[in-house]
Design a protein around this motif. Structure first.
Motif, PDB file in Angstrom:
ATOM      1  N   PHE A 212      48.192  45.153  48.832  1.00  0.00           N
ATOM      2  CA  PHE A 212      47.487  46.415  48.622  1.00  0.00           C
ATOM      3  C   PHE A 212      46.151  46.338  49.340  1.00  0.00           C
ATOM      4  O   PHE A 212      45.370  45.400  49.130  1.00  0.00           O
ATOM      5  CB  PHE A 212      47.277  46.666  47.127  1.00  0.00           C
ATOM      6  CG  PHE A 212      46.568  47.956  46.819  1.00  0.00           C
ATOM      7  CD1 PHE A 212      47.212  49.172  46.979  1.00  0.00           C
ATOM      8  CD2 PHE A 212      45.254  47.957  46.368  1.00  0.00           C
ATOM      9  CE1 PHE A 212      46.563  50.374  46.685  1.00  0.00           C
ATOM     10  CE2 PHE A 212      44.603  49.141  46.075  1.00  0.00           C
ATOM     11  CZ  PHE A 212      45.251  50.355  46.225  1.00  0.00           C
TER      12      PHE A 212
ATOM     13  N   SER B 241      40.092  52.735  43.475  1.00  0.00           N
ATOM     14  CA  SER B 241      41.482  52.306  43.655  1.00  0.00           C
ATOM     15  C   SER B 241      41.602  50.799  43.510  1.00  0.00           C
ATOM     16  O   SER B 241      42.575  50.293  42.928  1.00  0.00           O
ATOM     17  CB  SER B 241      41.996  52.738  45.030  1.00  0.00           C
ATOM     18  OG  SER B 241      42.032  54.153  45.143  1.00  0.00           O
TER      19      SER B 241
ATOM     20  N   GLN C 102      41.403  50.001  39.768  1.00  0.00           N
ATOM     21  CA  GLN C 102      42.649  50.326  39.073  1.00  0.00           C
ATOM     22  C   GLN C 102      43.740  49.322  39.403  1.00  0.00           C
ATOM     23  O   GLN C 102      44.524  48.923  38.527  1.00  0.00           O
ATOM     24  CB  GLN C 102      43.101  51.737  39.448  1.00  0.00           C
ATOM     25  CG  GLN C 102      44.288  52.228  38.620  1.00  0.00           C
ATOM     26  CD  GLN C 102      43.967  52.289  37.145  1.00  0.00           C
ATOM     27  OE1 GLN C 102      43.015  52.960  36.745  1.00  0.00           O
ATOM     28  NE2 GLN C 102      44.753  51.595  36.319  1.00  0.00           N
ATOM     29  N   TYR C 103      43.787  48.885  40.649  1.00  0.00           N
ATOM     30  CA  TYR C 103      44.790  47.879  41.024  1.00  0.00           C
ATOM     31  C   TYR C 103      44.586  46.593  40.230  1.00  0.00           C
ATOM     32  O   TYR C 103      45.544  46.024  39.688  1.00  0.00           O
ATOM     33  CB  TYR C 103      44.712  47.579  42.523  1.00  0.00           C
ATOM     34  CG  TYR C 103      45.619  46.435  42.925  1.00  0.00           C
ATOM     35  CD1 TYR C 103      46.939  46.668  43.274  1.00  0.00           C
ATOM     36  CD2 TYR C 103      45.159  45.116  42.911  1.00  0.00           C
ATOM     37  CE1 TYR C 103      47.787  45.612  43.607  1.00  0.00           C
ATOM     38  CE2 TYR C 103      45.999  44.059  43.238  1.00  0.00           C
ATOM     39  CZ  TYR C 103      47.305  44.318  43.581  1.00  0.00           C
ATOM     40  OH  TYR C 103      48.142  43.271  43.895  1.00  0.00           O
TER      41      TYR C 103
ATOM     42  N   ASP D 111      45.607  46.982  36.563  1.00  0.00           N
ATOM     43  CA  ASP D 111      47.062  46.979  36.395  1.00  0.00           C
ATOM     44  C   ASP D 111      47.649  45.590  36.650  1.00  0.00           C
ATOM     45  O   ASP D 111      48.544  45.138  35.932  1.00  0.00           O
ATOM     46  CB  ASP D 111      47.700  47.990  37.349  1.00  0.00           C
ATOM     47  CG  ASP D 111      47.344  49.433  37.020  1.00  0.00           C
ATOM     48  OD1 ASP D 111      46.902  49.688  35.871  1.00  0.00           O
ATOM     49  OD2 ASP D 111      47.493  50.287  37.913  1.00  0.00           O
ATOM     50  N   ALA D 112      47.130  44.909  37.664  1.00  0.00           N
ATOM     51  CA  ALA D 112      47.680  43.605  38.030  1.00  0.00           C
ATOM     52  C   ALA D 112      47.473  42.572  36.938  1.00  0.00           C
ATOM     53  O   ALA D 112      48.370  41.765  36.640  1.00  0.00           O
ATOM     54  CB  ALA D 112      47.053  43.119  39.344  1.00  0.00           C
TER      55      ALA D 112
END
Length: 223
Positions: free
Chosen positions: A14, A21, A24-25, A28-29
């Motif tokens: 990513f 962004s 957020q990545y 989530d990860a």
């Protein structure tokens, strides 16, 4: 004792220049609430993740100086800094880690804050159930709580052992498509990483070796 369930490793990348962004990545990860202080800088973030089931390996590139607040992750994250530095705060402690160092990002049950300074790093994330399974419990004893008592390795030798173990798994096994497709190999690689982490960082399950454990056998004993 059966090993952890495994699935073939998957790789994802990513890249973004949007700080939100990127935040957020990461949230989530790592499966945790993550807040990042606003910044006008828009660096090129790059994240590469290999998900092997019982463990994940992430390569992080965050060129800017950024401030984060994270909730408890519920897993063990071991970080190796390849460039830059990080200042982390958790449970009243404040420490700085720089290029070449490894450390436990935070105790799994505690939130933490961090400031990254041009960070390039690798993280290895391990499930606590895997760590407990590898540590084992003597017959007749109830499993005790798993808590890491220090963020730094016990000794330079322990740190080196973790680095070599992680390098073997990430650079040799995971890059070998045939080996990485074998659940037995990945399962044992996960257990190897867990054993290395438990012996590298002081914790409540695996006692630190006593001085006599690190000494060579005396001549009388060898005879």
């Amino acid at each position: 004792m059966s090993g952890p369930a495994t699935t073939p490793p998957t790789r994802g990348e990513f890249v973004t220049s949007d700080p939100e962004s990127a935040r957020q990545y990461l949230a989530d990860a790592y499966g945790t609430g993550l807040r990042m202080a606003p910044t006008a800088v828009r660096p090129r973030f790059r994240f590469v993740r290999v998900d092997a089931g019982p463990f994940t390996v992430d390569e992080l590139s965050m060129p800017a100086d950024l401030d984060f607040d994270a909730d408890a992750v519920g897993r063990l994250i071991v970080t190796r800094i390849d460039a830059g530095a990080i200042e982390r705060r958790s449970a009243g402690s404040r420490e700085r880690f720089a290029t070449g160092e490894i450390y436990v990002s935070a105790r799994p049950d505690q939130p933490y804050s961090a400031r990254t300074l041009g960070l390039e790093a690798q993280t290895v994330t391990l499930d606590l159930s895997l760590l407990r399974s590898v540590a084992g419990t003597p017959d007749g004893e109830a499993p005790g709580p798993l808590r890491f008592e220090d963020f730094r390795p016990l000794t330079p030798a322990a740190a080196e052992n973790w680095k070599r173990t992680a390098a073997y798994v990430t650079e040799r096994l995971l890059t070998n498509a045939e080996a990485a497709a074998q659940p037995l190999i990945i399962g044992n690689a996960a257990r190897l990483l867990a054993a290395s982490a438990l012996t590298a960082f002081p914790n409540t399950i695996v006692p630190a070796p006593a001085p006599r454990d690190r000494a060579d056998g005396a001549p009388a004993l060898l005879r």
